[in-house]
Write a protein that holds these residues in place. Structure first.
Motif, PDB file in Angstrom:
ATOM      1  N   GLU A 137     -13.487   3.853   1.738  1.00 44.47           N
ATOM      2  CA  GLU A 137     -13.253   3.684   0.301  1.00 44.47           C
ATOM      3  C   GLU A 137     -12.404   2.460  -0.026  1.00 44.47           C
ATOM      4  O   GLU A 137     -12.338   2.044  -1.186  1.00 44.47           O
ATOM      5  N   ARG A 138     -11.742   1.867   0.987  1.00 45.78           N
ATOM      6  CA  ARG A 138     -10.953   0.664   0.729  1.00 45.78           C
ATOM      7  C   ARG A 138     -11.839  -0.584   0.649  1.00 45.78           C
ATOM      8  O   ARG A 138     -11.421  -1.611   0.132  1.00 45.78           O
ATOM      9  N   ARG A 149     -11.784 -11.115   0.846  1.00 36.93           N
ATOM     10  CA  ARG A 149     -10.483 -10.451   0.993  1.00 36.93           C
ATOM     11  C   ARG A 149      -9.343 -11.413   0.680  1.00 36.93           C
ATOM     12  O   ARG A 149      -8.383 -11.072  -0.015  1.00 36.93           O
ATOM     13  N   ASP A 168       0.836  -1.196   0.000  1.00 35.86           N
ATOM     14  CA  ASP A 168       0.000   0.000   0.000  1.00 35.86           C
ATOM     15  C   ASP A 168       0.875   1.252   0.000  1.00 35.86           C
ATOM     16  O   ASP A 168       1.625   1.498   0.946  1.00 35.86           O
ATOM     17  N   HIS A 215      -6.836   0.334   6.354  1.00 32.41           N
ATOM     18  CA  HIS A 215      -7.645  -0.576   5.552  1.00 32.41           C
ATOM     19  C   HIS A 215      -9.035  -0.741   6.150  1.00 32.41           C
ATOM     20  O   HIS A 215     -10.032  -0.815   5.431  1.00 32.41           O
ATOM     21  N   ASP A 253     -14.089  -3.250  -2.747  1.00 29.68           N
ATOM     22  CA  ASP A 253     -12.736  -3.229  -3.292  1.00 29.68           C
ATOM     23  C   ASP A 253     -11.886  -4.329  -2.658  1.00 29.68           C
ATOM     24  O   ASP A 253     -11.652  -5.361  -3.235  1.00 29.68           O
ATOM     25  N   THR A 313     -11.017  -6.833  -7.992  1.00 31.72           N
ATOM     26  CA  THR A 313     -11.647  -6.306  -6.788  1.00 31.72           C
ATOM     27  C   THR A 313     -12.666  -7.296  -6.250  1.00 31.72           C
ATOM     28  O   THR A 313     -13.047  -8.255  -6.936  1.00 31.72           O
ATOM     29  N   GLU A 316     -10.837   3.294   6.596  1.00 34.53           N
ATOM     30  CA  GLU A 316     -11.176   4.092   5.428  1.00 34.53           C
ATOM     31  C   GLU A 316     -12.213   3.361   4.579  1.00 34.53           C
ATOM     32  O   GLU A 316     -11.933   2.334   3.975  1.00 34.53           O
ATOM     33  N   LEU A 342      -3.604  -1.270  -4.789  1.00 37.02           N
ATOM     34  CA  LEU A 342      -4.612  -0.684  -5.670  1.00 37.02           C
ATOM     35  C   LEU A 342      -4.238  -0.776  -7.147  1.00 37.02           C
ATOM     36  O   LEU A 342      -5.057  -0.465  -8.011  1.00 37.02           O
TER      37      LEU A 342
END
Length: 314
Positions: A110-111, A210, A53, A105, A122, A132, A108, A127
């Protein structure tokens, strides 16, 4: 939530670091463990710090500012051996693999890792990778989804969930974390038998997704093999896992090295050849009550540590 490194002092104790050591932190995160590692190895040591990341790396660099002995590697630790070779390193004294998520992770939205926050499906550590969780949920076959949920999530209702998801996505694709979590909750009620009253019904499915997106179990097997190849005799490896699948892989990999099976003529005289590693702890080390109170996210952590005592041949 503030980032807190799990089992930090236990990690440092088991690694048994000295001035001038060459060490790998396979999962740098925000640098909590590494801050303590560089104190032990000093200016004459070297720390090779991996993280996929980019944002984690930038924050860790800020926290480790002035630590010139740190070499940052933005990559998956499955490339451990080749990245060390690129930096002119053949052997290391110790390695840490903390297999958990870093705080950003989870925190946030948006992750897309947490069903507690509304965000896109996602779940990528890196990224730059194309796959995804949305791709898996919306495009994989029912049989593949069933396998992923059953094997990677140990989800007893894997087939039921996969079947319902495939029916739903034919009319409307899944796009957000809360949308998927609420859908699963309606398929498998929270109070069904075999479930903790505290666990959300989507917990195991999200874990499975995941793992699938990031190929976590395959990556773990690859890095354990490489760890033994690059670790010096006398060197130590410390692994922190957070669910039974990871812990089982770690346990069985090293169990085979503690009592490796003999081959050829050696097998005639002995059931086992000499051990390649020794376990530093007979049972996995768990967080203390004080740590659990201070950092509830550490609750599932399990630490295993091993010392290499003989050359390893893959």
């Amino acid at each position: 939530m503030e980032h807190k490194s799990v089992l930090k002092w236990e990690v440092i104790e088991f690694m048994d670091l000295h001035e001038g050591d060459i060490v790998v932190d396979g999962t740098l995160g925000l640098g909590g463990h590494s801050i303590e590692i560089v104190k032990k190895i000093g200016k004459s040591g070297k720390l090779i710090a991996f993280d996929q990341d980019e944002r984690n790396l930038e924050e860790a660099k800020r926290r480790l500012k002035g630590c010139d002995q740190v070499v940052y590697v933005r990559d998956n630790f499955r490339y451990l051996k080749s990245r060390l070779q690129e930096n002119g390193i053949k052997e290391i004294d110790a390695i840490l693999l903390d297999l958990g998520l870093s705080s950003p992770h989870v925190d946030e939205a948006e992750r897309g890792f947490s069903f507690m926050k509304d965000g896109p499906l996602d779940m990528r550590f890196n990224l730059d990778n194309p796959l995804t969780a949305a791709d898996v949920v919306n495009d994989y076959s029912e049989s593949d989804l069933t396998y992923i949920f059953r094997v990677y999530g140990e989800e007893q209702f894997a087939k039921k969930i996969a079947s319902a998801m495939c029916k739903r996505r034919s009319d409307q694709k899944f796009s957000t974390t809360t949308e998927l979590a609420e859908f699963i909750e309606n398929i498998v009620p929270k109070k069904r038998s075999g479930r903790s009253s505290k666990a959300h019904p989507a917990t195991k499915v999200f874990q499975a997704l995941r793992i699938a997106v990031n190929e976590e179990l395959d990556v773990l097997k690859e890095v354990l093999e490489q760890t033994m190849e690059v670790l010096k005799v006398g060197g130590r490896v410390v692994v922190i896992s957070y669910h039974s699948l990871e812990d089982r892989i770690v346990k069985h990999f090293f169990k085979d090295l503690i009592k490796p099976e003999a081959e050829g003529e050696e097998a005639i005289y002995s059931n086992f050849s000499d051990p390649i590693v020794e376990a530093m702890n007979k049972k996995p080390v768990l967080p203390t009550e004080a740590e659990l109170e201070d950092n509830p996210r550490s609750r599932s952590a399990r630490l295993r540590a091993y010392k290499k005592i003989k050359p390893y041949k893959s």
